[in-house]
Design a protein around this motif. Structure first.
Motif, PDB file in Angstrom:
ATOM      1  N   ILE A 135       0.866  -1.171   0.000  1.00  0.00           N
ATOM      2  CA  ILE A 135       0.000   0.000   0.000  1.00  0.00           C
ATOM      3  C   ILE A 135       0.908   1.227   0.000  1.00  0.00           C
ATOM      4  CG2 ILE A 135      -1.782   1.285   1.245  1.00  0.00           C
ATOM      5  CD1 ILE A 135      -2.751  -1.373   2.403  1.00  0.00           C
ATOM      6  N   VAL A 136       1.815   1.227   0.973  1.00  0.00           N
ATOM      7  CA  VAL A 136       2.886   2.227   1.017  1.00  0.00           C
ATOM      8  C   VAL A 136       4.187   1.473   1.222  1.00  0.00           C
ATOM      9  CG1 VAL A 136       3.858   4.197   2.246  1.00  0.00           C
ATOM     10  CG2 VAL A 136       1.376   4.017   1.981  1.00  0.00           C
ATOM     11  N   PRO A 141       9.924   7.410  -2.160  1.00  0.00           N
ATOM     12  CA  PRO A 141      10.764   8.609  -2.271  1.00  0.00           C
ATOM     13  C   PRO A 141       9.970   9.870  -1.934  1.00  0.00           C
ATOM     14  CG  PRO A 141      10.074   7.908  -4.437  1.00  0.00           C
ATOM     15  CD  PRO A 141       9.566   6.867  -3.474  1.00  0.00           C
ATOM     16  N   PRO A 142      10.646  10.993  -1.689  1.00  0.00           N
ATOM     17  CA  PRO A 142       9.959  12.270  -1.458  1.00  0.00           C
ATOM     18  C   PRO A 142       9.110  12.650  -2.668  1.00  0.00           C
ATOM     19  CG  PRO A 142      12.286  12.419  -0.873  1.00  0.00           C
ATOM     20  CD  PRO A 142      12.110  11.107  -1.572  1.00  0.00           C
ATOM     21  N   LYS A 143       8.115  13.513  -2.445  1.00  0.00           N
ATOM     22  CA  LYS A 143       7.194  13.889  -3.512  1.00  0.00           C
ATOM     23  C   LYS A 143       7.906  14.521  -4.705  1.00  0.00           C
ATOM     24  CE  LYS A 143       3.046  14.446  -0.690  1.00  0.00           C
ATOM     25  NZ  LYS A 143       1.970  15.358  -0.243  1.00  0.00           N
ATOM     26  N   MET A 146       9.195  11.774  -6.739  1.00  0.00           N
ATOM     27  CA  MET A 146       8.094  11.106  -7.439  1.00  0.00           C
ATOM     28  C   MET A 146       7.680  11.893  -8.680  1.00  0.00           C
ATOM     29  SD  MET A 146       7.283   8.145  -6.438  1.00  0.00           S
ATOM     30  CE  MET A 146       5.912   8.080  -7.568  1.00  0.00           C
ATOM     31  N   SER A 147       7.713  13.212  -8.590  1.00  0.00           N
ATOM     32  CA  SER A 147       7.372  14.039  -9.750  1.00  0.00           C
ATOM     33  C   SER A 147       8.319  13.757 -10.911  1.00  0.00           C
ATOM     34  CB  SER A 147       7.421  15.524  -9.386  1.00  0.00           C
ATOM     35  OG  SER A 147       6.469  15.825  -8.389  1.00  0.00           O
ATOM     36  N   PHE A 148       9.599  13.609 -10.581  1.00  0.00           N
ATOM     37  CA  PHE A 148      10.605  13.287 -11.592  1.00  0.00           C
ATOM     38  C   PHE A 148      10.379  11.890 -12.160  1.00  0.00           C
ATOM     39  CE2 PHE A 148      14.973  11.644 -12.511  1.00  0.00           C
ATOM     40  CZ  PHE A 148      15.194  12.402 -13.656  1.00  0.00           C
TER      41      PHE A 148
END
Length: 283
Positions: A135-136, A141-143, A146-148
């Protein structure tokens, strides 16, 4: 015990390796087992044998990109393909064991898939067993990262990287960890798309506990350093009436290979038998 292995081809022409463990007499139930990332169905041979001893058949398959199935290691076209494969396996279970109660059982990434299937797809299984579900992930990784990763998942979705984790986090049983390291069918690859899709699917689970309408048995070790047991706890608290959550003290990720495996197995059997008995009373 009867043990059969064979290959089946999905609608998108992907060959999946299947295996079935079954008792010599007609089983009282069948479990459709979905393994975790990087591993394969044969790692559950001993676990399946225990269920067969209780007159329960087990059907499992190597997920696409894993084990003896087709696909580049750790690569998926989309998360929905994984859901389609569960549908495919459930259909096979129904073909082999017509009119036998079926249960979906997933571990780790497979545990997350089982929960997502329960939430998003229609099925006639009696219930779901999910152990140490993704689930998690503890390695989330940090947000900003995650964007990258989302950008990479769109640009090069099938590019995969080698992951690294301490196999000692799997189990307190050293032999289990050694065999995992020496297993030629185990891989440590994950594509950008697989990671991002599984990450998003996990948070989708957290946001939709109200969509669980069938019996759910959710099991997690509170010392799991691979997937987050607290996420399982939070999710279970949002499910009304039909979820049983058990947390095993000091247990690591693979509950079926841990010091508490017999306790885990007994609880699963008792939970499953209670559902079967209740169904007979309703009928």
């Amino acid at each position: 015990m009867i043990h059969n292995i064979y290959n089946l081809t999905t609608n998108d022409n992907t060959r999946l390796f299947f295996q079935v463990w079954q008792p010599a007499i007609p089983p009282k139930a069948v479990i459709c087992l979905v393994h975790g990332i990087g591993e394969h169905s044969s790692r559950y041979h001993n676990w399946a044998e225990l269920f067969v001893e209780k007159n329960i058949a087990v059907l499992s398959y190597d997920q696409r990109g894993h084990g003896l199935s087709d696909g580049k290691r750790g690569v998926i076209q989309s998360y929905e393909k994984l859901m389609d494969d569960i549908d495919f396996a459930l259909e096979e279970a129904g073909n082999l064991f017509e009119d036998v109660p079926c249960f979906l059982y997933g571990h780790s990434m497979g545990g997350g898939e089982a929960l997502n299937h329960m939430i998003s797809r229609k099925s006639n299984y009696f219930g779901v067993i999910s152990t140490s579900p993704w689930i998690v992930t503890q390695a989330a990784p940090p947000k900003i990262v995650m964007s990258f990763l989302r950008v990479l998942a769109n640009l090069v979705p099938f590019f995969s990287v080698k992951t690294s984790f301490d196999t000692k986090m799997l189990s307190h049983n050293k032999d289990v960890c050694i065999k995992y390291d020496e297993d030629e069918l185990v891989h440590h690859m994950v594509s950008f798309r697989l990671f991002v899709d599984a990450y998003d699917a996990g948070y989708g689970i957290l946001q939709n506990p109200d969509k669980v309408k069938k019996p759910l048995l959710l099991l997690h070790g509170n010392d799991d350093q691979i997937t987050d047991s607290n996420a399982s706890k939070i999710f279970s608290e949002g499910v009304k009436d039909c979820c049983t959550f058990i947390q095993y003290d000091k247990a690591y990720h693979e509950l079926h290979n841990e010091f508490c495996h017999q306790e885990v197995f007994t609880y699963i059997i008792n939970w499953l038998d209670a559902l079967l008995a209740n169904n007979k009373q309703i009928i």
